[in-house]
Write a protein that holds these residues in place. Sequence first.
Motif, PDB file in Angstrom:
ATOM      1  N   ALA A  24       0.705  -1.287   0.061  1.00  0.00           N
ATOM      2  CA  ALA A  24       0.038   0.164   0.080  1.00  0.00           C
ATOM      3  C   ALA A  24       0.623   1.267  -0.006  1.00  0.00           C
ATOM      4  CB  ALA A  24      -1.036   0.212   1.145  1.00  0.00           C
ATOM      5  N   LYS A  25       1.841   1.101   0.605  1.00  0.00           N
ATOM      6  CA  LYS A  25       2.877   2.512   0.915  1.00  0.00           C
ATOM      7  C   LYS A  25       3.452   2.681  -0.522  1.00  0.00           C
ATOM      8  CE  LYS A  25       5.486   5.505   3.048  1.00  0.00           C
ATOM      9  NZ  LYS A  25       4.965   6.535   3.608  1.00  0.00           N
ATOM     10  N   THR A  26       3.842   1.606  -1.171  1.00  0.00           N
ATOM     11  CA  THR A  26       4.794   1.750  -2.435  1.00  0.00           C
ATOM     12  C   THR A  26       3.938   1.627  -3.781  1.00  0.00           C
ATOM     13  OG1 THR A  26       5.449  -0.486  -2.279  1.00  0.00           O
ATOM     14  CG2 THR A  26       6.717   1.097  -1.277  1.00  0.00           C
ATOM     15  N   ILE A 108      16.916  -1.758   7.518  1.00  0.00           N
ATOM     16  CA  ILE A 108      16.826  -0.326   7.765  1.00  0.00           C
ATOM     17  C   ILE A 108      17.655   0.616   8.663  1.00  0.00           C
ATOM     18  CG2 ILE A 108      14.504  -0.281   6.863  1.00  0.00           C
ATOM     19  CD1 ILE A 108      13.192  -0.055   9.412  1.00  0.00           C
ATOM     20  N   GLY A 109      18.430  -0.287   9.469  1.00  0.00           N
ATOM     21  CA  GLY A 109      19.532   0.372  10.514  1.00  0.00           C
ATOM     22  C   GLY A 109      18.834   0.841  11.644  1.00  0.00           C
ATOM     23  N   ALA A 131       0.715  -3.896  14.562  1.00  0.00           N
ATOM     24  CA  ALA A 131       0.638  -3.387  13.090  1.00  0.00           C
ATOM     25  C   ALA A 131       1.189  -1.734  13.092  1.00  0.00           C
ATOM     26  CB  ALA A 131      -0.769  -3.309  12.692  1.00  0.00           C
ATOM     27  N   VAL A 132       1.032  -0.985  14.181  1.00  0.00           N
ATOM     28  CA  VAL A 132       1.725   0.387  14.432  1.00  0.00           C
ATOM     29  C   VAL A 132       3.305   0.211  14.408  1.00  0.00           C
ATOM     30  CG1 VAL A 132       2.163   1.920  16.094  1.00  0.00           C
ATOM     31  CG2 VAL A 132      -0.119   1.250  15.414  1.00  0.00           C
ATOM     32  N   GLU A 133       3.894  -0.942  15.008  1.00  0.00           N
ATOM     33  CA  GLU A 133       5.333  -1.159  14.832  1.00  0.00           C
ATOM     34  C   GLU A 133       5.553  -1.457  13.430  1.00  0.00           C
ATOM     35  OE1 GLU A 133       8.584  -3.860  16.964  1.00  0.00           O
ATOM     36  OE2 GLU A 133       6.460  -4.438  17.315  1.00  0.00           O
ATOM     37  N   ILE A 134       5.097  -2.479  12.782  1.00  0.00           N
ATOM     38  CA  ILE A 134       5.345  -2.799  11.343  1.00  0.00           C
ATOM     39  C   ILE A 134       4.967  -1.518  10.568  1.00  0.00           C
ATOM     40  CG2 ILE A 134       4.442  -4.131   9.486  1.00  0.00           C
ATOM     41  CD1 ILE A 134       4.132  -6.412  11.552  1.00  0.00           C
ATOM     42  N   GLU A 135       4.153  -0.885  10.750  1.00  0.00           N
ATOM     43  CA  GLU A 135       3.892   0.367   9.791  1.00  0.00           C
ATOM     44  C   GLU A 135       4.959   1.182   9.919  1.00  0.00           C
ATOM     45  OE1 GLU A 135      -0.134   2.607   8.258  1.00  0.00           O
ATOM     46  OE2 GLU A 135      -0.008   2.234  10.553  1.00  0.00           O
ATOM     47  N   ASP A 139       7.252   2.285   6.527  1.00  0.00           N
ATOM     48  CA  ASP A 139       7.576   3.486   6.197  1.00  0.00           C
ATOM     49  C   ASP A 139       9.134   3.731   6.067  1.00  0.00           C
ATOM     50  OD1 ASP A 139       5.196   4.271   6.173  1.00  0.00           O
ATOM     51  OD2 ASP A 139       4.939   5.258   8.051  1.00  0.00           O
ATOM     52  N   MET A 140       9.943   3.365   7.017  1.00  0.00           N
ATOM     53  CA  MET A 140      11.354   3.511   7.117  1.00  0.00           C
ATOM     54  C   MET A 140      12.039   2.710   5.860  1.00  0.00           C
ATOM     55  SD  MET A 140      11.842   3.831  11.381  1.00  0.00           S
ATOM     56  CE  MET A 140      13.495   3.036  10.993  1.00  0.00           C
ATOM     57  N   LEU A 141      11.675   1.599   5.688  1.00  0.00           N
ATOM     58  CA  LEU A 141      11.778   0.778   4.367  1.00  0.00           C
ATOM     59  C   LEU A 141      11.514   1.425   3.267  1.00  0.00           C
ATOM     60  CD1 LEU A 141      12.966  -2.073   3.404  1.00  0.00           C
ATOM     61  CD2 LEU A 141      10.719  -2.919   3.461  1.00  0.00           C
ATOM     62  N   SER A 142      10.246   1.873   2.969  1.00  0.00           N
ATOM     63  CA  SER A 142      10.181   2.489   2.024  1.00  0.00           C
ATOM     64  C   SER A 142      11.165   3.626   1.574  1.00  0.00           C
ATOM     65  CB  SER A 142       8.741   3.244   2.046  1.00  0.00           C
ATOM     66  OG  SER A 142       8.454   4.053   0.607  1.00  0.00           O
TER      67      SER A 142
END
Length: 151
Positions: A24-26, A108-109, A131-135, A139-142
């Motif tokens: 969804a993010k990408t 992602i460091g 889900a909040v943690e993964i989200e 976001d950082m991965l994106s």
Amino acid sequence: MKKILFVCTGNTCRSPMAEALFRAKTQGEGFEVRSAGVAAYDGQPASTHAIQVLQERGIDSEHTSTRLNGELLAWSDLILTMTASHKQAIQTYFPEAREKVYTLREFIGVEGYADIADPYGGSLEDYRRCAVEIEELVDMLSDTMKRIRES
């Protein structure tokens, strides 16, 4: 690195949420995303709570579980696990994938504790926290993936 595989244990909670959230993010950015589990049974639906927390974010999911296999590992450019033990299992049983497997936090460091807690069997609130943690991590991965593409 356009083909990303998210891995957890049963492929019914964490990795399907990571897959759906990253997709969804990408959207429209050219990534192919899948998920699998190191101890999954093929064809199981995502957990009810995982589906609900995705729906709360406007994401529909008709996910069914997939057991991790050599074909998926060969397909992927990058394998991101939810825990250090998932990473270790992949490196042990699929040494050919060693160079492209990381925990999500490691890639992602994010320093510190590397594991994303398993909400399996927990309350809806446990799934929401997960889900909040993964989200946040997705976001950082994106952002990380965009920097890699630009370099």
